[in-house]
Scaffold this motif. Structure first.
Motif, mmCIF file in Angstrom:
data_model
loop_
_atom_site.group_PDB
_atom_site.id
_atom_site.type_symbol
_atom_site.label_atom_id
_atom_site.label_comp_id
_atom_site.label_asym_id
_atom_site.label_seq_id
_atom_site.Cartn_x
_atom_site.Cartn_y
_atom_site.Cartn_z
ATOM 1 N N VAL A 72 0.862 -1.186 0.000
ATOM 2 C CA VAL A 72 0.000 0.000 0.000
ATOM 3 C C VAL A 72 0.898 1.235 0.000
ATOM 4 N N ALA A 73 0.651 2.147 -0.936
ATOM 5 C CA ALA A 73 1.518 3.313 -1.127
ATOM 6 C C ALA A 73 0.919 4.551 -0.458
ATOM 7 N N TRP A 74 1.690 5.158 0.447
ATOM 8 C CA TRP A 74 1.255 6.313 1.208
ATOM 9 C C TRP A 74 2.238 7.468 1.025
ATOM 10 N N LYS A 75 1.772 8.662 1.342
ATOM 11 C CA LYS A 75 2.640 9.830 1.420
ATOM 12 C C LYS A 75 2.208 10.683 2.601
ATOM 13 N N GLY A 76 3.191 11.230 3.309
ATOM 14 C CA GLY A 76 2.859 12.055 4.455
ATOM 15 C C GLY A 76 4.096 12.565 5.157
ATOM 16 N N VAL A 77 3.935 12.878 6.425
ATOM 17 C CA VAL A 77 5.001 13.466 7.241
ATOM 18 C C VAL A 77 5.324 12.523 8.388
ATOM 19 N N ARG A 78 6.599 12.262 8.617
ATOM 20 C CA ARG A 78 7.000 11.393 9.715
ATOM 21 C C ARG A 78 6.594 11.996 11.061
ATOM 22 N N VAL A 79 5.950 11.201 11.882
ATOM 23 C CA VAL A 79 5.608 11.645 13.234
ATOM 24 C C VAL A 79 6.894 11.913 14.027
ATOM 25 N N ARG A 80 7.924 11.138 13.759
ATOM 26 C CA ARG A 80 9.205 11.347 14.436
ATOM 27 C C ARG A 80 9.725 12.763 14.215
ATOM 28 N N ASP A 81 9.561 13.296 12.999
ATOM 29 C CA ASP A 81 10.008 14.656 12.713
ATOM 30 C C ASP A 81 9.216 15.676 13.528
ATOM 31 N N LEU A 82 7.916 15.432 13.671
ATOM 32 C CA LEU A 82 7.081 16.332 14.467
ATOM 33 C C LEU A 82 7.451 16.258 15.943
ATOM 34 N N LEU A 83 7.758 15.055 16.407
ATOM 35 C CA LEU A 83 8.167 14.892 17.800
ATOM 36 C C LEU A 83 9.489 15.601 18.077
ATOM 37 N N GLU A 84 10.389 15.577 17.107
ATOM 38 C CA GLU A 84 11.657 16.286 17.284
ATOM 39 C C GLU A 84 11.426 17.782 17.441
ATOM 40 N N ARG A 85 10.453 18.311 16.716
ATOM 41 C CA ARG A 85 10.134 19.731 16.846
ATOM 42 C C ARG A 85 9.463 20.023 18.196
ATOM 43 N N ALA A 86 8.596 19.123 18.638
ATOM 44 C CA ALA A 86 7.847 19.344 19.880
ATOM 45 C C ALA A 86 8.676 19.032 21.127
ATOM 46 N N ARG A 87 9.705 18.209 20.990
ATOM 47 C CA ARG A 87 10.628 17.868 22.072
ATOM 48 C C ARG A 87 9.919 17.212 23.259
ATOM 49 N N PRO A 88 9.666 15.892 23.165
ATOM 50 C CA PRO A 88 9.039 15.180 24.274
ATOM 51 C C PRO A 88 9.826 15.337 25.571
ATOM 52 N N LYS A 89 9.117 15.482 26.660
ATOM 53 C CA LYS A 89 9.761 15.558 27.965
ATOM 54 C C LYS A 89 10.236 14.175 28.380
ATOM 55 N N GLU A 90 11.186 14.145 29.292
ATOM 56 C CA GLU A 90 11.822 12.890 29.680
ATOM 57 C C GLU A 90 10.822 11.875 30.210
ATOM 58 N N GLU A 91 9.772 12.345 30.871
ATOM 59 C CA GLU A 91 8.811 11.418 31.477
ATOM 60 C C GLU A 91 7.783 10.862 30.497
ATOM 61 N N ALA A 92 7.785 11.326 29.248
ATOM 62 C CA ALA A 92 6.828 10.841 28.254
ATOM 63 C C ALA A 92 7.180 9.421 27.825
ATOM 64 N N VAL A 93 6.239 8.507 27.951
ATOM 65 C CA VAL A 93 6.481 7.113 27.566
ATOM 66 C C VAL A 93 5.405 6.554 26.639
#
Length: 202
Positions: A72-93
């Motif tokens: 199945v062929a998709w296109k979009g934005v990596r969630v990892r890239d968005l998380l890098e911008r948002a900067r998860p706090k250390e306690e986020a699991v």
């Protein structure tokens, strides 16, 4: 390499399974939020999503109802890239994913950080149709398809596991198709998951 998880049947069709009514969300009205335990909460419009670095993926899609569709062929934005911008706090699991229409599902942060987990807006070269979760859905191809929430509107990072809609009704808390994690049997190991520094490891 084996591509069909145990208990699955290949299909050339691409069934559409939705619980309840399909929400109608225009591209102009769609908003996405990355919230919770992040240093920089993030909100995106559809146009802002399209302006970010894009990725095209071809992945197999496995439904808990025992069908699988390959390539199945998709296109979009990596969630990892968005998380890098948002900067998860250390306690986020973990995270609770919310959709327009009220649907929810839970994921571990480590699953969201995989390189092929995306906010998908295109399917087989065409804008993602409403019945497939358009304008934007989450794609988590390494887990059963109910984790790939359609009509996604928010990912909230948490310091604990909060079960989503199907998980509260008995579906497995994680949903790995290669382990046939269809339904929960016995206690939920991660239900007591709480803050543990990612630096400490398991």
């Amino acid at each position: 390499m084996e591509r069909l998880p145990p208990g699955q049947i290949l299909t050339q069709r691409f069934p559409i399974l939705t619980y309840g009514e399909e929400p109608e969300v225009s591209r102009e009205a769609w908003r996405f939020a990355l919230s919770g335990l992040v240093a920089r909460p993030l909100t995106l419009t559809y146009e802002e999503l399209l302006a970010l670095p894009q990725v095209e993926l071809t992945r197999d899609f496995h439904c808990v109802t025992r069908w699988s569709r390959l390539d199945v062929a998709w296109k979009g934005v990596r969630v990892r890239d968005l998380l890098e911008r948002a900067r998860p706090k250390e306690e986020a699991v973990a995270a609770l994913v919310r959709s327009y229409g009220g649907y929810t599902t839970n994921l571990l942060l480590e699953d969201l950080l995989r390189e092929d987990v995306i906010l998908a807006h295109t399917l087989f070269g065409q804008p993602l149709p409403r019945e497939r979760g358009g304008p934007v859905r989450l794609l988590v191809p390494h887990l059963y398809a109910w984790k790939s929430a359609k009509w996604v509107r928010e990912i909230e990072l948490l310091d604990h596991l909060e079960l989503g809609f199907w998980e509260r009704l008995g579906y497995h808390w994680r949903g790995d198709p290669w382990k046939e994690e269809r339904f929960q049997e016995g206690p939920i190991p991660a239900a007591s998951l709480r803050f543990r520094s990612r630096k400490e490891g398991p």
